[in-house]
Design an enzyme around this catalytic site. Sequence first.
Site, short mmCIF file in Angstrom:
data_model
loop_
_atom_site.label_atom_id
_atom_site.label_comp_id
_atom_site.label_asym_id
_atom_site.label_seq_id
_atom_site.Cartn_x
_atom_site.Cartn_y
_atom_site.Cartn_z
N ASN A 108 0.87 -1.19 0.00
CA ASN A 108 0.00 0.00 0.00
C ASN A 108 0.91 1.24 0.00
OD1 ASN A 108 -1.84 2.02 0.41
ND2 ASN A 108 -2.34 1.46 2.52
N TRP A 109 1.05 1.81 -1.18
CA TRP A 109 1.96 2.97 -1.31
C TRP A 109 1.34 4.25 -0.75
CZ3 TRP A 109 5.20 3.32 -6.48
CH2 TRP A 109 6.08 2.24 -6.53
N LYS A 110 0.06 4.22 -0.44
CA LYS A 110 -0.65 5.43 0.02
C LYS A 110 -0.41 6.57 -0.99
CE LYS A 110 -0.05 3.66 4.64
NZ LYS A 110 -0.18 3.88 6.05
N HIS B 223 -9.82 1.51 4.99
CA HIS B 223 -8.53 1.76 5.65
C HIS B 223 -8.76 2.80 6.75
CE1 HIS B 223 -4.42 2.90 6.45
NE2 HIS B 223 -4.03 1.80 5.82
N GLU C 225 -5.82 -4.51 10.87
CA GLU C 225 -4.80 -3.49 10.99
C GLU C 225 -5.04 -2.66 12.25
OE1 GLU C 225 -2.77 -2.49 7.08
OE2 GLU C 225 -4.51 -1.21 7.19
N GLY D 243 2.61 -1.12 4.41
CA GLY D 243 2.62 0.30 4.05
C GLY D 243 4.04 0.78 3.83
#
Length: 245
Positions: free
Chosen positions: A8-10, A96, A165, A228
Site C-alpha cells: 500500500n503505497w498510500k 482503511h 490493521e 505500508g
Amino acid sequence: MSKIIIANWKMNGSIQKINTDLMYYNQHLTSNIQKCSVVLAIPQLYLSHAASLCKNDMYVLGSQDVSIFENYGAYTGEISAQMLKDVNVRYVIVGHSERRLFLNETQNTLIKKINNILDMGMIPVYCVGENLSTREKKEHMNFVSDQLDILKSINLKGECVIAYEPIWAIGTGIVPHEDEVSEMINFISAYTKEHLNVKMQLLYGGSVNINNAKNILAIDNIGGVLVGGSSLNPEEFINIINAVG
Ligand code: PEP
C-alpha cells in the site's frame, strides 16, 4: 491457499518510482513469488501506467479506494469500480483507518464500495482494527466485531479478504505480540464462519518489515500481509515476499 502480500503505497510514488521499483522487483525476485500473490496498491493515477508494465502474472494491481457511485456519471473527481476493472485492478482496499479518520468514511459508505467492487468481479480488502484506547479498555474484539457487521448485509458472492490493521501499529513501528495477532485472526475467522458462512483470507497489517515478516507470516491462519511504509523500499518489499515460507 497462496499468501497475499499487498504493497500500500498510500499517497506516494511517481512514474519514475514505478519504473525503477518494477525493474528492481524483476531483477531480484526469487521463485518465492510463486508462493504468493503480490498486489501493488499504488495511487490510482498511476494504475494504468503500471498495468502497461505488469505484462506478466508476477504482480497484480490493487486500488487504495473506489467510488461509492456505480459505473459512469456526473460525479466529478470520482473513479468507479468499472474504471478500475478496465485497467486490470484485481484487489481494492476498503475501510482503511486513514480513510475512515481523515475522510469520514462511514459503515454505509463502505457497504456501497464493497458492493461495487464485488459487482465488477474484483476482490475487496476490507480493513478493520481498533485504536490504542479501545485496546487498552479491552474492547477491541467488540470494536472489530462491529466493523465486521457490515459484511452481513452484503451478498459476498465473490472472493473477499479481511485485513486486521490495529491503528496503533500503523506507521508506528509497534507491532502487536504474535499472540495478540493470532487471537484477533482466530476471532475474525470464527466470526466469518458463524455469521457469513464464507471462508475468507485474513491478512495482518501494521509496521510489517523485514525483521518481523517471517514470524507474522508463520502465524496460524494468516493469509498474508498488508505492507505500508516498508513497501516503498523495493529491497525491503522483496525481502518481505521472500519471507513467505
Ligand atoms: C497500512 O497503512 O496499511 C500499513 C500497514 O502501514 P504501515 O506498514 O506503514 O504500518
